[in-house]
Scaffold this motif. Sequence first.
Motif, PDB file in Angstrom:
ATOM      1  N   UNK A 148       0.820  -1.206   0.000  1.00  0.00           N
ATOM      2  CA  UNK A 148       0.000   0.000   0.000  1.00  0.00           C
ATOM      3  C   UNK A 148       0.854   1.256   0.000  1.00  0.00           C
ATOM      4  N   UNK A 149       0.396   2.261  -0.739  1.00  0.00           N
ATOM      5  CA  UNK A 149       0.936   3.621  -0.640  1.00  0.00           C
ATOM      6  C   UNK A 149      -0.013   4.451   0.205  1.00  0.00           C
ATOM      7  N   UNK A 150       0.549   5.290   1.067  1.00  0.00           N
ATOM      8  CA  UNK A 150      -0.277   6.049   1.993  1.00  0.00           C
ATOM      9  C   UNK A 150      -0.361   7.524   1.657  1.00  0.00           C
ATOM     10  N   UNK A 151      -1.500   8.130   1.957  1.00  0.00           N
ATOM     11  CA  UNK A 151      -1.694   9.566   1.769  1.00  0.00           C
ATOM     12  C   UNK A 151      -2.580  10.086   2.895  1.00  0.00           C
ATOM     13  N   UNK A 152      -2.705  11.395   2.960  1.00  0.00           N
ATOM     14  CA  UNK A 152      -3.552  12.016   3.982  1.00  0.00           C
ATOM     15  C   UNK A 152      -4.361  13.132   3.338  1.00  0.00           C
ATOM     16  N   UNK A 153      -5.675  12.972   3.295  1.00  0.00           N
ATOM     17  CA  UNK A 153      -6.557  13.959   2.668  1.00  0.00           C
ATOM     18  C   UNK A 153      -7.329  14.793   3.671  1.00  0.00           C
ATOM     19  N   UNK A 154      -7.063  14.627   4.967  1.00  0.00           N
ATOM     20  CA  UNK A 154      -7.800  15.370   5.987  1.00  0.00           C
ATOM     21  C   UNK A 154      -7.636  16.881   5.830  1.00  0.00           C
ATOM     22  N   UNK A 155      -6.389  17.328   5.677  1.00  0.00           N
ATOM     23  CA  UNK A 155      -6.143  18.770   5.565  1.00  0.00           C
ATOM     24  C   UNK A 155      -6.780  19.358   4.329  1.00  0.00           C
ATOM     25  N   UNK A 156      -6.661  18.659   3.212  1.00  0.00           N
ATOM     26  CA  UNK A 156      -7.289  19.130   1.978  1.00  0.00           C
ATOM     27  C   UNK A 156      -8.795  19.226   2.155  1.00  0.00           C
ATOM     28  N   UNK A 157      -9.384  18.230   2.810  1.00  0.00           N
ATOM     29  CA  UNK A 157     -10.827  18.246   3.037  1.00  0.00           C
ATOM     30  C   UNK A 157     -11.263  19.411   3.890  1.00  0.00           C
ATOM     31  N   UNK A 158     -10.488  19.700   4.953  1.00  0.00           N
ATOM     32  CA  UNK A 158     -10.816  20.827   5.824  1.00  0.00           C
ATOM     33  C   UNK A 158     -10.754  22.143   5.062  1.00  0.00           C
ATOM     34  N   UNK A 159      -9.652  22.385   4.368  1.00  0.00           N
ATOM     35  CA  UNK A 159      -9.479  23.657   3.668  1.00  0.00           C
ATOM     36  C   UNK A 159     -10.549  23.839   2.601  1.00  0.00           C
ATOM     37  N   UNK A 160     -10.861  22.804   1.859  1.00  0.00           N
ATOM     38  CA  UNK A 160     -11.897  22.919   0.831  1.00  0.00           C
ATOM     39  C   UNK A 160     -13.254  23.255   1.441  1.00  0.00           C
ATOM     40  N   UNK A 161     -13.543  22.661   2.615  1.00  0.00           N
ATOM     41  CA  UNK A 161     -14.842  22.956   3.226  1.00  0.00           C
ATOM     42  C   UNK A 161     -14.870  24.368   3.799  1.00  0.00           C
ATOM     43  N   UNK A 162     -13.775  24.802   4.411  1.00  0.00           N
ATOM     44  CA  UNK A 162     -13.717  26.180   4.908  1.00  0.00           C
ATOM     45  C   UNK A 162     -13.865  27.168   3.750  1.00  0.00           C
ATOM     46  N   UNK A 163     -13.273  26.850   2.618  1.00  0.00           N
ATOM     47  CA  UNK A 163     -13.412  27.718   1.444  1.00  0.00           C
ATOM     48  C   UNK A 163     -14.841  27.702   0.930  1.00  0.00           C
ATOM     49  N   UNK A 164     -15.461  26.535   0.940  1.00  0.00           N
ATOM     50  CA  UNK A 164     -16.863  26.436   0.508  1.00  0.00           C
ATOM     51  C   UNK A 164     -17.762  27.306   1.386  1.00  0.00           C
ATOM     52  N   UNK A 165     -17.459  27.337   2.666  1.00  0.00           N
ATOM     53  CA  UNK A 165     -18.245  28.121   3.622  1.00  0.00           C
ATOM     54  C   UNK A 165     -17.832  29.590   3.674  1.00  0.00           C
ATOM     55  N   UNK A 166     -16.776  29.941   2.915  1.00  0.00           N
ATOM     56  CA  UNK A 166     -16.240  31.307   2.903  1.00  0.00           C
ATOM     57  C   UNK A 166     -15.745  31.730   4.288  1.00  0.00           C
ATOM     58  N   UNK A 167     -15.149  30.776   5.008  1.00  0.00           N
ATOM     59  CA  UNK A 167     -14.495  31.087   6.282  1.00  0.00           C
ATOM     60  C   UNK A 167     -13.110  31.653   5.985  1.00  0.00           C
ATOM     61  N   UNK A 168     -12.786  32.766   6.581  1.00  0.00           N
ATOM     62  CA  UNK A 168     -11.465  33.371   6.394  1.00  0.00           C
ATOM     63  C   UNK A 168     -10.429  32.643   7.249  1.00  0.00           C
ATOM     64  N   UNK A 169      -9.236  32.443   6.687  1.00  0.00           N
ATOM     65  CA  UNK A 169      -8.101  31.894   7.431  1.00  0.00           C
ATOM     66  C   UNK A 169      -6.923  32.864   7.378  1.00  0.00           C
ATOM     67  N   UNK A 170      -6.654  33.408   6.212  1.00  0.00           N
ATOM     68  CA  UNK A 170      -5.525  34.331   6.040  1.00  0.00           C
ATOM     69  C   UNK A 170      -5.657  35.513   6.996  1.00  0.00           C
ATOM     70  N   UNK A 171      -4.563  35.792   7.705  1.00  0.00           N
ATOM     71  CA  UNK A 171      -4.462  36.909   8.650  1.00  0.00           C
ATOM     72  C   UNK A 171      -5.394  36.773   9.852  1.00  0.00           C
ATOM     73  N   UNK A 172      -5.928  35.577  10.065  1.00  0.00           N
ATOM     74  CA  UNK A 172      -6.796  35.338  11.220  1.00  0.00           C
ATOM     75  C   UNK A 172      -6.018  34.599  12.317  1.00  0.00           C
ATOM     76  N   UNK A 173      -6.434  34.807  13.551  1.00  0.00           N
ATOM     77  CA  UNK A 173      -5.881  34.055  14.678  1.00  0.00           C
ATOM     78  C   UNK A 173      -6.723  32.787  14.838  1.00  0.00           C
TER      79      UNK A 173
END
Length: 273
Positions: A96-121
């Motif tokens: 098996x080759x391993x990967x991790x899609x958790x971070x990609x999934x989170x960022x895509x959903x935050x973008x879908x929801x228009x949650x700001x991350x840049x310059x945020x605490x």
Amino acid sequence: MTDRYAVIGQPISHSKSPTIHNAFAQATHQDLRYEAVEVPAGTLADALQRLHGDGFLGVNITLPHKADAPMLCEMISERAQLAGAVNTLIRSDAGWRGDNTDGEGLIRDLQRLAYAIKDQHVLVLGSGGAVRGMIAPLLAEQPASLTVSNRSPWTPEKLAEQFRTVGTVTPRTHATLKGDRFDLIINATSAGHAGVMPRIPAGVLAKGGACYDLTYGTAHAPFRKWAEAQGATRIADGLGMLVEQAAAAFALWRGVRPETETVLASLRPSQGA
């Protein structure tokens, strides 16, 4: 012959992954079957050998196996190596080759929801396998700061050291958050499954701040109640992240990234949030 895929973990009967992936297959006209397989702690190596022998082409991994999976892969992606956790396996000739899609999934959903991350605490509550997959993608979005908090200091401090070449992670215990203010709070703990909220000080959510929970359904209720009491302007559960990380895994396996909005909408009535 129909291609076979699975999600493995314990417990696993509640998993929505079969519903999601089978819907992706239908939408993209792929001939595959995706199923849930119960794999108790301590039996991952035997299970992966068995699944490989049975001809499975890909596997999603959930609790309690994400941190153990990298050691059983013949190779892992850079993002999985950095995270030290694997949630997606792709069949190779030998294993098996391993990967991790958790971070990609989170960022895509935050973008879908228009949650700001840049310059945020940004504050992340928890330090498990999902968090390790999220840190580098969150840092790549250039937040003003990224703090990881847990009940004890050891794991956040270890994560800060692990990711220091990527960016600055501030380690905290829940108690030492008193006096800090965050624009976005992401709950990545499993406390909601026990019907409770992590014990963190009141007032840590900045005015106008937003909250996001990796859990959904009834497990999301304690965090939602807390976020409402803190005056959060926006509150979201993690069902969208679940669908988005699944879409990323599906793309690795099948070479096509499915549309996610329709599947997410179909899941909403059944999961009660």
